[in-house]
Scaffold this motif. Structure first.
Motif, short mmCIF file in Angstrom:
data_model
loop_
_atom_site.label_atom_id
_atom_site.label_comp_id
_atom_site.label_asym_id
_atom_site.label_seq_id
_atom_site.Cartn_x
_atom_site.Cartn_y
_atom_site.Cartn_z
N ASN A 211 0.82 -1.21 0.00
CA ASN A 211 0.00 0.00 0.00
C ASN A 211 0.85 1.26 0.00
O ASN A 211 0.52 2.26 -0.65
N GLU A 212 1.95 1.23 0.73
CA GLU A 212 2.80 2.41 0.86
C GLU A 212 3.92 2.46 -0.18
O GLU A 212 4.62 3.48 -0.28
N ARG A 213 4.11 1.36 -0.91
CA ARG A 213 5.23 1.25 -1.87
C ARG A 213 6.55 1.57 -1.17
O ARG A 213 7.45 2.19 -1.73
N THR A 214 6.67 1.13 0.06
CA THR A 214 7.78 1.53 0.92
C THR A 214 8.44 0.34 1.58
O THR A 214 7.77 -0.59 2.02
N VAL A 215 9.77 0.41 1.65
CA VAL A 215 10.57 -0.55 2.39
C VAL A 215 11.03 0.10 3.69
O VAL A 215 11.54 1.23 3.68
N TYR A 216 10.83 -0.57 4.80
CA TYR A 216 11.37 -0.17 6.09
C TYR A 216 12.45 -1.18 6.46
O TYR A 216 12.23 -2.39 6.31
N TYR A 217 13.58 -0.70 6.95
CA TYR A 217 14.63 -1.66 7.26
C TYR A 217 15.50 -1.20 8.43
O TYR A 217 15.60 0.00 8.73
N ALA A 218 16.10 -2.17 9.08
CA ALA A 218 17.03 -1.93 10.19
C ALA A 218 18.22 -2.85 10.00
O ALA A 218 18.09 -3.95 9.45
N GLU A 219 19.38 -2.41 10.46
CA GLU A 219 20.59 -3.20 10.33
C GLU A 219 21.12 -3.62 11.69
O GLU A 219 21.01 -2.88 12.68
N ASN A 220 21.67 -4.83 11.74
CA ASN A 220 22.37 -5.36 12.92
C ASN A 220 21.51 -5.32 14.19
O ASN A 220 22.00 -4.99 15.28
N LYS A 228 13.90 4.13 6.03
CA LYS A 228 12.74 4.06 5.13
C LYS A 228 13.16 4.38 3.70
O LYS A 228 13.94 5.30 3.46
N PHE A 229 12.64 3.59 2.75
CA PHE A 229 12.88 3.85 1.34
C PHE A 229 11.57 3.67 0.59
O PHE A 229 10.97 2.60 0.65
#
Length: 234
Positions: A211-220, A228-229
């Motif tokens: 729905n948002e066309r969005t990637v949320y991500y966290a590292e380590n 957010k991308f």
């Protein structure tokens, strides 16, 4: 190690924990106009997109699995490696329906140096589990889930289950408890719950919202530092 799921509710949300030994593999998060992916450095000097999202909603991930001889690498026009298939899907060079035609007509094999199985999904929430040497299964259900053991032939990897590794069972219980309101926050709660530490720690966790066309991500495992991308519309 790795954990991957797709949940189809008011939004179609996919989640992935990328667990890897840094002594073996080199990776980095890469954002492009048409792709978000965890690049894996290969001997050709290229960071390949074996785990990622395309702006068209294709999401592909590879997960380590103990190999079986029937899926062993071999070259030939009637064969295709699971790595090539997954990367071409993430690059939008093959559609979901195109992948279905390939798995029906070609023998899907491991890469020459790694035994992997895949979960692929599209913008409609259709999911495909592909296990070289075993087969494939198309799913269109409330949720789909895979870790590092066979779903299609559980007995083939049962002896390789690491003592105490109950990621699949814990994730399944959480997915089963949610209703249509499953959110990005819920997805990160799930990934945080099944995160890994030690040599094979979780290096990247990402969520994709259709729905948002969005990637949320966290590292380590720094889930408090979520990034957010968003894919552009044009």
């Amino acid at each position: 190690m790795c954990t991957r799921f797709v949940y189809c509710g008011n939004d179609i949300i996919t989640g992935f924990n990328f667990d890897i030994d840094l002594a073996v593999w080199k990776h980095k998060v890469i954002e492009e106009k048409d792709r978000f992916y965890i690049g894996i450095l290969r001997p050709d000097g290229v960071y390949h997109s074996y785990h990622g999202v395309n702006r068209n909603g294709n999401v592909g991930t590879l997960l380590y699995v103990h190999g079986n001889p029937a899926g062993g690498y071999r070259d030939g026009h009637d064969c295709m490696t699971i790595a090539d298939l997954t990367e071409q899907f993430i690059k939008a060079q093959i559609s979901f329906d195109g992948v279905l035609q390939i798995v029906k007509s070609k023998k899907i094999v491991y890469a020459p140096d790694a035994t992997m199985q895949a979960m692929l999904s599209d913008v409609h929430g259709r999911t495909l589990v592909i296990e070289p040497g075993i087969g494939y299964r198309e799913e269109n259900r409330k949720y789909s889930l895979i870790t590092n053991y066979s779903l299609l032939n559980p007995e083939s990897t049962r002896d390789f289950i690491v003592p105490g590794d109950d990621r699949y069972e814990r994730a399944l219980q959480l997915l089963d408890s949610y209703k249509n309101g499953f959110s990005v926050s819920d997805a990160f709660t799930l990934l945080r719950t099944v995160r890994q530490e030690g040599a094979w720690a979780t290096r990247v966790s990402f969520i994709y919202s259709v729905n948002e066309r969005t990637v949320y991500y966290a590292e380590n495992n720094h889930f408090e530092q979520m990034q957010k991308f968003t894919f552009p519309f044009a």
